[in-house]
Write a protein that holds these residues in place. Structure first.
Motif, PDB file in Angstrom:
ATOM      1  N   GLY A   1       0.824  -1.206   0.000  1.00 50.30           N
ATOM      2  CA  GLY A   1       0.000   0.000   0.000  1.00 50.30           C
ATOM      3  C   GLY A   1       0.855   1.250   0.000  1.00 50.30           C
ATOM      4  N   CYS A   2       0.302   2.350   0.498  1.00 53.97           N
ATOM      5  CA  CYS A   2       1.016   3.622   0.432  1.00 53.97           C
ATOM      6  C   CYS A   2       2.323   3.588   1.205  1.00 53.97           C
ATOM      7  N   VAL A   3       2.407   2.754   2.217  1.00 53.14           N
ATOM      8  CA  VAL A   3       3.644   2.683   3.007  1.00 53.14           C
ATOM      9  C   VAL A   3       4.808   2.179   2.146  1.00 53.14           C
ATOM     10  N   ALA A   4       4.490   1.367   1.148  1.00 58.77           N
ATOM     11  CA  ALA A   4       5.539   0.872   0.260  1.00 58.77           C
ATOM     12  C   ALA A   4       6.205   2.023  -0.491  1.00 58.77           C
ATOM     13  N   ARG A   5       5.469   3.113  -0.689  1.00 58.70           N
ATOM     14  CA  ARG A   5       6.060   4.275  -1.384  1.00 58.70           C
ATOM     15  C   ARG A   5       7.047   4.974  -0.466  1.00 58.70           C
ATOM     16  N   SER A   6       6.669   5.127   0.795  1.00 57.88           N
ATOM     17  CA  SER A   6       7.608   5.716   1.758  1.00 57.88           C
ATOM     18  C   SER A   6       8.836   4.830   1.862  1.00 57.88           C
ATOM     19  N   ALA A   7       8.569   3.522   1.920  1.00 60.47           N
ATOM     20  CA  ALA A   7       9.671   2.574   2.085  1.00 60.47           C
ATOM     21  C   ALA A   7      10.623   2.638   0.900  1.00 60.47           C
ATOM     22  N   HIS A   8      10.062   2.841  -0.277  1.00 54.21           N
ATOM     23  CA  HIS A   8      10.885   2.916  -1.481  1.00 54.21           C
ATOM     24  C   HIS A   8      11.887   4.061  -1.373  1.00 54.21           C
ATOM     25  N   LEU A   9      11.382   5.216  -0.979  1.00 55.54           N
ATOM     26  CA  LEU A   9      12.260   6.375  -0.830  1.00 55.54           C
ATOM     27  C   LEU A   9      13.287   6.127   0.276  1.00 55.54           C
ATOM     28  N   ALA A  10      12.814   5.539   1.363  1.00 57.99           N
ATOM     29  CA  ALA A  10      13.715   5.277   2.498  1.00 57.99           C
ATOM     30  C   ALA A  10      14.831   4.323   2.095  1.00 57.99           C
ATOM     31  N   VAL A  11      14.508   3.328   1.318  1.00 58.87           N
ATOM     32  CA  VAL A  11      15.516   2.345   0.892  1.00 58.87           C
ATOM     33  C   VAL A  11      16.570   3.013   0.010  1.00 58.87           C
TER      34      VAL A  11
ATOM     35  N   THR B   1      23.829   1.835   3.710  1.00 61.26           N
ATOM     36  CA  THR B   1      23.182   0.618   4.214  1.00 61.26           C
ATOM     37  C   THR B   1      22.654  -0.180   3.029  1.00 61.26           C
ATOM     38  N   ARG B   2      22.971  -1.460   2.984  1.00 68.10           N
ATOM     39  CA  ARG B   2      22.491  -2.278   1.874  1.00 68.10           C
ATOM     40  C   ARG B   2      21.041  -2.683   2.146  1.00 68.10           C
ATOM     41  N   ALA B   3      20.153  -1.777   1.766  1.00 61.10           N
ATOM     42  CA  ALA B   3      18.730  -1.975   2.053  1.00 61.10           C
ATOM     43  C   ALA B   3      17.994  -2.405   0.796  1.00 61.10           C
ATOM     44  N   GLY B   4      16.875  -3.078   0.988  1.00 59.63           N
ATOM     45  CA  GLY B   4      16.037  -3.501  -0.134  1.00 59.63           C
ATOM     46  C   GLY B   4      14.571  -3.379   0.242  1.00 59.63           C
ATOM     47  N   LEU B   5      13.731  -3.424  -0.780  1.00 57.81           N
ATOM     48  CA  LEU B   5      12.281  -3.344  -0.524  1.00 57.81           C
ATOM     49  C   LEU B   5      11.575  -4.520  -1.172  1.00 57.81           C
ATOM     50  N   LEU B   6      10.785  -5.192  -0.374  1.00 57.16           N
ATOM     51  CA  LEU B   6       9.905  -6.232  -0.905  1.00 57.16           C
ATOM     52  C   LEU B   6       8.487  -5.690  -0.807  1.00 57.16           C
ATOM     53  N   LYS B   7       7.914  -5.359  -1.971  1.00 57.30           N
ATOM     54  CA  LYS B   7       6.550  -4.817  -1.957  1.00 57.30           C
ATOM     55  C   LYS B   7       5.571  -5.945  -2.228  1.00 57.30           C
TER      56      LYS B   7
END
Lengths: 83, 194, 387, 277
Positions: C294-304, C312-318
């Motif tokens: 949901g919308c949190v995945a958009r915030s997470a995308h920017l954060a990653v 930081t070796r970060a990733g996003l699983l949406k």
């Protein structure tokens, strides 16, 4: 109706009859009664007036009133417009 | 369709009162930037009881890249059409962000560095309809903001408005642009924030 | 798998600057939806309003506003039985009312789509603010064991895409499909591409091909999804919410009940990989993965992306399919990463699922917000850097 | 007369176990017979008839007939029926509900279906009690009657279905008892032939759950009570006022013409199509 009086046979499907007694209670010719097995049975077929009350009011579709002529001809209902 | 400017992330807030046409303006501006100019735009607005009669707000995030977070965090440009909106949102402006107010309605600005044009007065006096203030504002934006291209905005209006309203809206748009040009002739060189 | 591709009516692609809720309507119409019944409720109302405007203009489109959400879903089920691709849209309190009929649709295998634009808090809660409070309700809201498909979307284009997908899955597997949105996604305007119908895969339910007298409405088959005739097409059969035998007649005989229930689950389970979709961003070498939807995945995308810039070796699983839960993918990242972070706008509904998979393999951090405000990239970044 | 039962048999699902699940003397079977005769008389095909039923004893009758049958959830019958009719107005949609089904849990749907005049024939099989769940009082259980949830007598006023339907705007409202089969056949046939929302209330006895608790020794006593108590609507006014209140009028209460929802909707679609040309 009266002229068909003598030409009628009332039959009961005992398997479907639940013995509620509506037919026996309201039959104007006192044709039917509840037998010892609790199911409807014909006691005096001759007095049937062919009014159709029992057939229309049997909640279990267990009563058939047939005219003798109809039995002889073995005619089926016309289902021509059935799906 | 290549956008005329490369924009990282530009955050714009249109704010004021219900009835000033802010939500419509946000839609028209967003549609123009997204469909006519090819930017990525995420437009959000205030919903709920407050949107009726009280405060009204429309936010746009504009970028050449896909937009992840759709809400503004630090505004590059705040447009305030009421004193309350100006007071409330000024603190969301980022350092070096711009403020544009309707100076016929916002009498006290929190800073001396701002653009002010009397959109409402202009609409009322020059056009005879106060509802056109938002289109006067759009015209001003088309002059003040480099990536808001006048031709694209006009085309956007043509596709979204019925012919009945188009002429008066275009007139308001033109008025806003001319007035802004007159007051702030060299505005384009001032932009540093994107 | 036999599928039917619908002929297109609109040839060229179009762009639109649209609300998430508008995109849902575009997606539904693209998928062939011709029936909508609903009851107004913020923040889903635009879907009903736009449907009310659009559907009567289609040759066979029907819009009806019902007296409540129970009635809405009842009418949708009725229309679907009559052969229409049907949907409704609602929000929290209305979704609660629909639960009874979600169970009915599940038991009778009626394809339909429910869009639930989630809002916060129990009861009337936070009507105009975003939240993700209905995730587990979507999965387990109705009584009794049942399979269900739950999808989510995080931007306006996805609203369109996932609505089409919701219809496709519901038609393919004869199952209700729930699309969970949030106020932000539903009320954000963005540019969307409305694709050419010819290039888009559109499924319609498979109709029986045998003569009516051979038709067994709920026959066991390899796929587990029996063909579905519309009412009035000559295949007369009984539809009931009671457990039923292959003919559709009510039964409580254990062996028949067991068979029915097993088939209902099997038809979803065995096509897990067709139903399940996830989206990975910067995951290949990730040490910390954010699992969001949901919308949190958009915030997470920017954060990653910001975390990567900071080293930081970060990733996003949406997650785009919430249920059936993408266990294999989540398990892979849990093994790969030292920590996973599940930010969500509830008290931890999806993180429960993640923790169930975790088995102590890595550290699962939760980030919860229940004040009607979106979780910002900065908040996620903070947790990312500590993890 | 022989064709009566033979005819009904033609419409029954013989791969379903008979006799049906209902109690001895339950009037629901009589209503089913009447419904079948009406469908036959109008020359409707089995394929075009959709029988939508609710939960309770009345809901069980749908499974026995060879129409398109949908056994829905408790109280929501009319919502399903509305969806079906709007999705395919060519179908003849019949909703069969009980009194608890239609008026308690489904009361709101009932009012709205009547208000919007959706093309559904609604049969409410009113036995004044919750039969299937074991005889609890319903919204049509008369005052001072006994039930398992009113062991000291019902303290609430009951609904009059006919008055309710009239007030909600139903264009056709009729009532019969299962004893008055000729009237029942006639009103169901008329209702099926009409467009819009047509309401038929059928008083049908539940001896098992209602009669035994309320001084009816046998099922037959309940039928006799109907015989004594029910009175044709046009004869009612001839009685003295105090006696009128004791009797239950049967017959046709409202018969008006009002365009149905699906007709009005089709008109809008037509208008929009014309305008777009």
């Amino acid at each position: 109706m009266a002229k068909d009086k003598q030409q009628v046979v009332v039959s009961i499907y005992p398997d479907w009859c639940k013995g509620c007694g509506i037919c026996a209670a309201f039959c104007p010719g006192e044709v039917l009664e509840l037998g010892p097995d609790g199911k409807a049975r014909v006691v005096q077929g001759a007095t049937c007036r062919n009014c159709g009350f029992c057939e229309h009011h049997c909640p279990d579709f267990a009563i058939v009133v047939k005219t003798k002529r109809r039995i002889a001809n073995n005619r089926e209902v016309d289902h021509a417009h059935e799906g | 369709m290549k956008p005329p400017y490369e924009i990282q992330r530009f955050e714009l807030r249109l704010s004021g009162l219900g009835g000033q046409g802010i939500l419509t303006l946000g839609k028209v501006l967003g549609a123009g930037l997204a469909l006519e100019e090819g930017y990525f735009v995420a437009q959000t607005q205030s919903y709920g009881p407050e949107a009726r009669g009280g405060a009204s707000r429309s936010d746009l995030v504009i970028s050449s890249q896909p937009i992840s977070y759709p809400k503004p965090e630090q505004l590059d440009l705040l447009v305030a059409l009421s004193q309350e909106a100006c007071n409330q949102y000024y603190r969301h402006l980022k350092q070096g962000g711009y403020l544009l107010v309707d100076d016929s309605l916002v009498k006290q600005t929190p800073t001396n560095i701002y653009w002010g044009l009397p959109f409402t007065t202009l609409a009322k006096e020059k056009l005879g309809m106060v509802q056109a203030a938002n289109m006067v504002l759009l015209g001003a934006l088309a002059h003040l903001v480099p990536f808001v291209v006048p031709r694209a905005m006009k085309k956007g209006l043509e596709t979204s408005l019925s012919p009945k309203f188009l002429e008066s809206n275009l007139k308001a748009f033109q008025l806003g642009m001319t007035q802004a040009k007159k007051k702030y002739p060299n505005v384009q060189t001032q932009w540093t924030s994107f | 798998m036999p599928t039917k591709v619908k002929k297109n009516h609109r040839k060229e692609e179009r762009s639109l600057f649209a609300l998430g809720n508008e995109a849902v309507v575009e997606g539904a119409l693209l998928a062939g939806c011709s029936f909508f019944a609903g009851y107004p409720i913020t923040p889903s109302t635009e879907i009903a309003e736009i449907m009310a405007e659009r559907l009567p203009r289609l040759p066979d489109g029907v819009f009806i506003q019902m007296e409540d959400e129970i009635a809405s879903l009842g009418a949708v089920i009725g229309a679907s039985l009559a052969g229409r691709k049907s949907m409704t849209a609602t929000s929290g309190p209305g979704f609660s009312l629909m639960q009874e009929h979600i169970g009915y649709a599940s038991m009778t295998e009626v394809p339909l789509v429910i869009v639930n634009v989630m809002r916060g808090g129990p009861s009337t809660g936070l009507p105009t603010s975003p939240a993700q409070g209905d995730v587990q309700q979507a999965r387990w809201g109705t009584h009794g064991d049942h399979p269900i498909i739950v999808l989510s979307a995080s931007n306006v284009q996805e609203c369109l895409d996932m609505t089409v997908r919701a219809f496709n899955l519901s038609e393919k597997y004869r199952s209700p499909v729930i699309l969970l949105l949030d106020e932000i996604t539903a009320h954000t305007r963005e540019k969307i591409q409305i694709p050419n119908r010819e290039t888009y895969e559109i499924f319609s339910r498979i109709k029986p091909s045998m003569p009516p007298e051979w038709f067994v409405p709920y026959e066991e088959s390899m796929r587990g999804v029996p063909p579905m005739p519309a009412l009035g097409e000559g295949y007369r059969f009984h539809v009931t919410g009671l457990t039923h035998d292959v003919n559709g007649y009510p039964t409580s005989r254990p062996e028949e009940v067991e068979k029915l229930m097993q088939r209902l689950f099997r038809k979803i389970d065995q096509f897990f990989y067709d139903i399940q979709i996830i989206e990975e961003t910067a995951c290949e070498d990730a040490e910390v993965v954010v699992i969001a939807y949901g919308c949190v995945a958009r915030s997470a995308h920017l954060a990653v992306l910001q975390a990567r810039e900071l080293g930081t070796r970060a990733g996003l699983l949406k997650l785009k399919t919430l249920f059936p839960f993408p266990r294999p993918a989540v398990e892979r990242f849990i093994r790969q990463c030292r920590a996973v972070i599940v930010p969500e706008m509830n008290m931890g509904q999806m993180s429960r699922e993640v923790k169930r998979v975790n088995n102590g393999l890595s550290s699962v951090r939760t980030l919860n917000r229940i004040d009607g405000q979106i979780i910002t990239p900065a908040e996620i970044l903070k947790v990312l850097q500590k993890a | 007369m022989a064709e009566v039962t033979q005819l009904i048999h033609h419409y029954l699902r013989h791969n379903k176990r008979f006799p049906h699940v209902l109690c001895p003397g339950c009037g629901h079977g009589i209503v089913l017979g009447s419904l079948v005769r009406s469908v036959h008389q109008l020359g409707l095909t089995k394929d075009e008839v959709v029988l939508v039923a609710g939960i309770g004893c009345s809901g069980r009758i749908a499974v026995y007939v060879d129409f398109n049958t949908v056994h829905t959830t408790h109280g929501r019958t009319l919502t399903f029926a509305t969806g079906i009719k709007m999705a395919n107005p060519r179908l003849k949609v019949i909703a069969v509900m009980g009194d608890g089904d239609a008026l308690s849990i489904g009361g709101n749907h009932f009012l709205h279906a009547a208000r919007r005049n959706i093309g559904v024939t609604a049969l409410i099989l009113n036995n004044n009690i919750y039969g299937m769940t074991g005889g609890q009082s319903s919204s049509t259980t008369a005052e001072n009657c006994y039930s398992t949830t009113s062991p000291y007598g019902q303290q609430e006023q009951s609904f009059d279905i006919v008055e309710l339907a009239k007030a909600a705007g139903a264009p056709y409202v009729a009532r019969s008892t299962v004893l008055h089969v000729k009237l029942l056949d006639r009103i169901i046939t008329t209702a099926l032939a009409r467009p819009g929302f047509n309401l038929v209330e059928v008083l049908t006895p539940c001896h098992t759950q209602f009669g035994r608790k309320n001084k009816f020794k046998t099922t037959v006593d309940m039928y006799k009570w109907y015989k004594k108590n029910a009175i044709p609507l046009d004869s009612l006014s001839k009685l003295p006022q105090e006696e009128q209140n004791q009797r239950t009028p049967i017959g046709i209460f409202v018969e008006e013409n009002r365009p149905s929802l699906e007709e009005r909707y089709a008109a809008i679609t037509c208008r929009l199509e014309e305008a777009s040309k």
